[in-house]
Design an enzyme around this catalytic site. Sequence first.
Site, PDB file in Angstrom:
ATOM      1  N   LYS A 158       2.051  -3.145   7.384  1.00 13.86           N
ATOM      2  CA  LYS A 158       2.620  -3.386   5.677  1.00 13.86           C
ATOM      3  C   LYS A 158       4.158  -3.253   5.647  1.00 13.86           C
ATOM      4  O   LYS A 158       4.729  -3.932   5.304  1.00 13.86           O
ATOM      5  CB  LYS A 158       1.414  -3.011   4.987  1.00 13.86           C
ATOM      6  N   TYR A 183      -1.865   0.073  11.143  1.00 16.54           N
ATOM      7  CA  TYR A 183      -2.013  -0.767  10.243  1.00 16.54           C
ATOM      8  C   TYR A 183      -0.338  -0.709   8.932  1.00 16.54           C
ATOM      9  O   TYR A 183       0.047  -1.628   8.469  1.00 16.54           O
ATOM     10  CB  TYR A 183      -3.245  -0.666   9.381  1.00 16.54           C
ATOM     11  N   THR A 209       0.754  -1.400   0.147  1.00 12.00           N
ATOM     12  CA  THR A 209      -0.341   0.239  -0.054  1.00 12.00           C
ATOM     13  C   THR A 209       0.603   1.496  -0.011  1.00 12.00           C
ATOM     14  O   THR A 209       2.084   1.168   0.135  1.00 12.00           O
ATOM     15  CB  THR A 209      -0.921   0.134   1.413  1.00 12.00           C
ATOM     16  N   ASP A 210       0.062   1.863  -0.069  1.00  9.72           N
ATOM     17  CA  ASP A 210       1.075   3.662  -0.389  1.00  9.72           C
ATOM     18  C   ASP A 210       1.183   4.163   0.927  1.00  9.72           C
ATOM     19  O   ASP A 210       2.379   4.965   1.231  1.00  9.72           O
ATOM     20  CB  ASP A 210       0.783   4.762  -1.442  1.00  9.72           C
ATOM     21  N   GLU A 211       0.051   3.591   1.923  1.00 11.93           N
ATOM     22  CA  GLU A 211       0.342   4.261   3.216  1.00 11.93           C
ATOM     23  C   GLU A 211       1.714   4.273   3.718  1.00 11.93           C
ATOM     24  O   GLU A 211       1.999   4.467   5.360  1.00 11.93           O
ATOM     25  CB  GLU A 211      -1.203   3.726   3.969  1.00 11.93           C
TER      26      GLU A 211
HETATM   27  P1  NAD Z   1     -10.246  -7.224   2.461  1.00 11.51           P
HETATM   28  O1  NAD Z   1     -10.212  -6.265   4.422  1.00 11.51           O
HETATM   29  O2  NAD Z   1     -10.914  -6.845   2.002  1.00 11.51           O
HETATM   30  O3  NAD Z   1      -9.702  -8.877   2.457  1.00 11.51           O
HETATM   31  C1  NAD Z   1      -8.729  -9.766   3.007  1.00 11.51           C
HETATM   32  C2  NAD Z   1      -8.638 -10.564   3.179  1.00 11.51           C
HETATM   33  O4  NAD Z   1      -7.756 -11.226   4.030  1.00 11.51           O
HETATM   34  C3  NAD Z   1     -10.054 -11.037   3.850  1.00 11.51           C
HETATM   35  O5  NAD Z   1     -10.676 -11.911   3.185  1.00 11.51           O
HETATM   36  C4  NAD Z   1      -9.648 -12.155   5.057  1.00 11.51           C
HETATM   37  O6  NAD Z   1     -10.618 -12.897   5.812  1.00 11.51           O
HETATM   38  C5  NAD Z   1      -7.918 -12.915   4.503  1.00 11.51           C
HETATM   39  N1  NAD Z   1      -7.308 -12.734   5.842  1.00 11.51           N
HETATM   40  C6  NAD Z   1      -7.070 -11.763   7.066  1.00 11.51           C
HETATM   41  N2  NAD Z   1      -6.456 -12.746   7.367  1.00 11.51           N
HETATM   42  C7  NAD Z   1      -5.992 -13.766   7.488  1.00 11.51           C
HETATM   43  C8  NAD Z   1      -5.345 -14.706   7.961  1.00 11.51           C
HETATM   44  N3  NAD Z   1      -4.452 -15.044   8.488  1.00 11.51           N
HETATM   45  N4  NAD Z   1      -4.776 -16.330   7.095  1.00 11.51           N
HETATM   46  C9  NAD Z   1      -5.376 -15.776   5.954  1.00 11.51           C
HETATM   47  N5  NAD Z   1      -6.681 -14.961   5.199  1.00 11.51           N
HETATM   48  C10 NAD Z   1      -7.120 -14.316   5.738  1.00 11.51           C
HETATM   49  O7  NAD Z   1      -8.591  -6.381   1.909  1.00 11.51           O
HETATM   50  P2  NAD Z   1      -8.600  -5.363   0.758  1.00 11.51           P
HETATM   51  O8  NAD Z   1      -9.191  -3.992   1.065  1.00 11.51           O
HETATM   52  O9  NAD Z   1      -8.780  -5.942  -0.512  1.00 11.51           O
HETATM   53  O10 NAD Z   1      -6.506  -5.455   0.478  1.00 11.51           O
HETATM   54  C11 NAD Z   1      -6.139  -6.746   0.187  1.00 11.51           C
HETATM   55  C12 NAD Z   1      -4.978  -6.374  -0.141  1.00 11.51           C
HETATM   56  O11 NAD Z   1      -4.465  -4.756  -0.260  1.00 11.51           O
HETATM   57  C13 NAD Z   1      -4.029  -6.083   1.517  1.00 11.51           C
HETATM   58  O12 NAD Z   1      -3.227  -6.727   2.070  1.00 11.51           O
HETATM   59  C14 NAD Z   1      -4.054  -4.344   2.009  1.00 11.51           C
HETATM   60  O13 NAD Z   1      -3.225  -4.357   2.110  1.00 11.51           O
HETATM   61  C15 NAD Z   1      -3.922  -3.907   0.071  1.00 11.51           C
HETATM   62  N6  NAD Z   1      -4.008  -3.342  -0.212  1.00 11.51           N
HETATM   63  C16 NAD Z   1      -5.426  -2.807  -0.029  1.00 11.51           C
HETATM   64  C17 NAD Z   1      -5.598  -1.571  -0.861  1.00 11.51           C
HETATM   65  C18 NAD Z   1      -6.816  -0.835  -0.619  1.00 11.51           C
HETATM   66  O14 NAD Z   1      -7.247   0.270  -1.053  1.00 11.51           O
HETATM   67  N7  NAD Z   1      -8.062  -1.549   0.115  1.00 11.51           N
HETATM   68  C19 NAD Z   1      -4.979  -1.201  -1.351  1.00 11.51           C
HETATM   69  C20 NAD Z   1      -3.581  -0.945  -1.477  1.00 11.51           C
HETATM   70  C21 NAD Z   1      -2.939  -2.032  -0.759  1.00 11.51           C
HETATM   71  O1  DAU Z   2      -4.135   4.057   1.147  1.00  9.85           O
HETATM   72  C1  DAU Z   2      -4.617   2.835   0.136  1.00  9.85           C
HETATM   73  C2  DAU Z   2      -5.051   2.469   1.513  1.00  9.85           C
HETATM   74  O2  DAU Z   2      -6.499   2.388   1.575  1.00  9.85           O
HETATM   75  C3  DAU Z   2      -5.472   0.460   2.293  1.00  9.85           C
HETATM   76  O3  DAU Z   2      -3.906   0.043   2.279  1.00  9.85           O
HETATM   77  C4  DAU Z   2      -5.654   0.711   3.423  1.00  9.85           C
HETATM   78  O4  DAU Z   2      -5.791  -1.015   3.212  1.00  9.85           O
HETATM   79  C5  DAU Z   2      -7.466   1.003   3.331  1.00  9.85           C
HETATM   80  O5  DAU Z   2      -8.556   0.666   3.827  1.00  9.85           O
HETATM   81  C6  DAU Z   2      -7.376   2.756   2.927  1.00  9.85           C
HETATM   82  O6  DAU Z   2      -7.005   2.899   3.691  1.00  9.85           O
HETATM   83  P1  DAU Z   2      -7.463   4.400   4.428  1.00  9.85           P
HETATM   84  O7  DAU Z   2      -7.468   4.878   5.914  1.00  9.85           O
HETATM   85  O8  DAU Z   2      -7.305   5.232   2.995  1.00  9.85           O
HETATM   86  O9  DAU Z   2      -9.064   4.451   3.825  1.00  9.85           O
HETATM   87  P2  DAU Z   2      -9.950   4.272   4.647  1.00  9.85           P
HETATM   88  O10 DAU Z   2     -11.866   4.319   3.905  1.00  9.85           O
HETATM   89  O11 DAU Z   2     -10.415   4.030   6.362  1.00  9.85           O
HETATM   90  O12 DAU Z   2     -10.897   6.185   4.863  1.00  9.85           O
HETATM   91  C7  DAU Z   2     -10.363   7.059   3.546  1.00  9.85           C
HETATM   92  C8  DAU Z   2     -10.496   8.148   4.086  1.00  9.85           C
HETATM   93  O13 DAU Z   2     -11.808   8.664   4.739  1.00  9.85           O
HETATM   94  C9  DAU Z   2      -9.687   8.385   5.517  1.00  9.85           C
HETATM   95  O14 DAU Z   2      -8.816   9.889   5.076  1.00  9.85           O
HETATM   96  C10 DAU Z   2     -10.049   8.493   6.926  1.00  9.85           C
HETATM   97  C11 DAU Z   2     -11.601   9.385   5.575  1.00  9.85           C
HETATM   98  N1  DAU Z   2     -12.787   8.428   6.523  1.00  9.85           N
HETATM   99  C12 DAU Z   2     -12.929   7.357   6.827  1.00  9.85           C
HETATM  100  C13 DAU Z   2     -14.279   6.913   7.399  1.00  9.85           C
HETATM  101  C14 DAU Z   2     -13.749   4.854   7.154  1.00  9.85           C
HETATM  102  C15 DAU Z   2     -13.548   9.465   6.879  1.00  9.85           C
HETATM  103  O15 DAU Z   2     -13.906  10.275   6.805  1.00  9.85           O
HETATM  104  N2  DAU Z   2     -15.084   8.244   7.521  1.00  9.85           N
HETATM  105  C16 DAU Z   2     -15.396   7.395   7.514  1.00  9.85           C
HETATM  106  O16 DAU Z   2     -16.043   7.052   8.149  1.00  9.85           O
END
Ligand code: NAD
Ligand code: DAU
Length: 342
Positions: free
Chosen positions: A153, A149, A124-126
């Site tokens: 990562k 988190y 992730t970019d985080e």
């Molecule tokens: P998500 O939370 O929707 O899904 C995570 C999945 O992993 C779930 O199906 C969960 O059951 C499984 N999991 C969790 N712990 C586990 C374990 N111990 N063993 C096996 N399976 C397990 O997450 P997502 O949003 O789909 O993100 C997927 C990946 O992409 C993550 O690695 C996250 O860091 C990365 N990522 C997410 C975003 C985003 O915006 N959502 C952006 C950049 C990178």
């Molecule tokens: O940047 C990539 C990341 O994006 C991934 O690595 C993470 O897995 C994914 O959860 C996401 O992280 P963020 O913290 O950026 O996403 P989130 O949707 O939780 O929040 C997006 C923005 O919105 C953040 O600035 C917080 C704000 N927010 C979020 C929630 C849930 C609100 O203002 N209100 C809310 O209720």
Amino acid sequence: MKVLVTGGAGFIGSNFIRYFLSAHAGVEIVNFDKLTYAGNLRNLADIDSQPNYRFVRADICDADAVDGVLAEGFDAVAHFAAESHVDRSIAGAREFIRTNVEGTWVMLEAARKRKVPRFLHVSTDEVYGSMAPKEMASEKSELAPNSPYAASKAASDLMVRSYVQTHKFPAIITRCTNNYGPYQFPEKLIPLMISNVLAGKKLPVYGDGLNERDWIFVEDHCRALDAVLQKGRIGEIYNIGSGRPVPNIGIVRSLLKLLSAPDGLIEFVQDRPGHDRRYALDDSKIRHELGWQPQVDLDAGLQHTVDWYRANGDWVREATSGEYQEYYEKFYVKRRATLAQL
Ligand code: NAD
Ligand code: DAU
């Protein structure tokens, strides 16, 4: 190509499986997922009976289970499994360290032992932390994670790097910005706001709503991961983004417009502790080297996402009520047993 996908029942993993199976003939996927609260097998209900797809319920921290599956032989591992929600990591970081750090190490160790030829670590970019105005993180930028988190990562990325350097392990890391689209669990900003509007609830915006995120439609991320999996250079890191950070309040207002709901639903609430102000990525490397670029602009992607959540009221209701967690025991296991008897 036979690929082991970890975390394939989650948001991006399930979209990736659907995309990968439809984009390539003759591929095979095994989905290895623990089904935590974030895993929802309904996300793959349309794919479940395909002969080139199989689901295994197991934990990536369980070295025997991981090795047992890898013993089948795979051409690649695409490692998505993680605890992914920042707010949950603030409430308690233990599971983040266990799954994201220890689990990634278990995956690396098992894949090394089984000589898996390609290992894609989805990050992730985080990990770069918050950017100043106009600043952008490149793959060479320092790691400065600010939430538990993001720190977990970053730690997993460094563990992957150490295996590349020490063991000549064939891994590649991707770092993507905020994804949105179908099947995203309604705890993240966009699906939470949509499902709250549909349920007539207020929309909690943290702080002043001016924190910026660089939103990418999930299918664009999947296409990028596919390109990296097929053509990316071993040992490299690839940033993936859309190149246009938007303030949260702008996203929320766009959603309200698409849903024909009033701005009065917005409620500014207490800020997230350690809330990163701005994420922005320089992703010129993947664009130049692999010829990838996003295809879905924000307006079209948000429209598609709103339409999907509107059309999938049952999925939203089950995700919100927790009912989806009964799906595996109540329906999935029984259905597989019946299919096996036929
Ligand atoms: P998500 O939370 O929707 O899904 C995570 C999945 O992993 C779930 O199906 C969960 O059951 C499984 N999991 C969790 N712990 C586990 C374990 N111990 N063993 C096996 N399976 C397990 O997450 P997502 O949003 O789909 O993100 C997927 C990946 O992409 C993550 O690695 C996250 O860091 C990365 N990522 C997410 C975003 C985003 O915006 N959502 C952006 C950049 C990178
Ligand atoms: O940047 C990539 C990341 O994006 C991934 O690595 C993470 O897995 C994914 O959860 C996401 O992280 P963020 O913290 O950026 O996403 P989130 O949707 O939780 O929040 C997006 C923005 O919105 C953040 O600035 C917080 C704000 N927010 C979020 C929630 C849930 C609100 O203002 N209100 C809310 O209720």
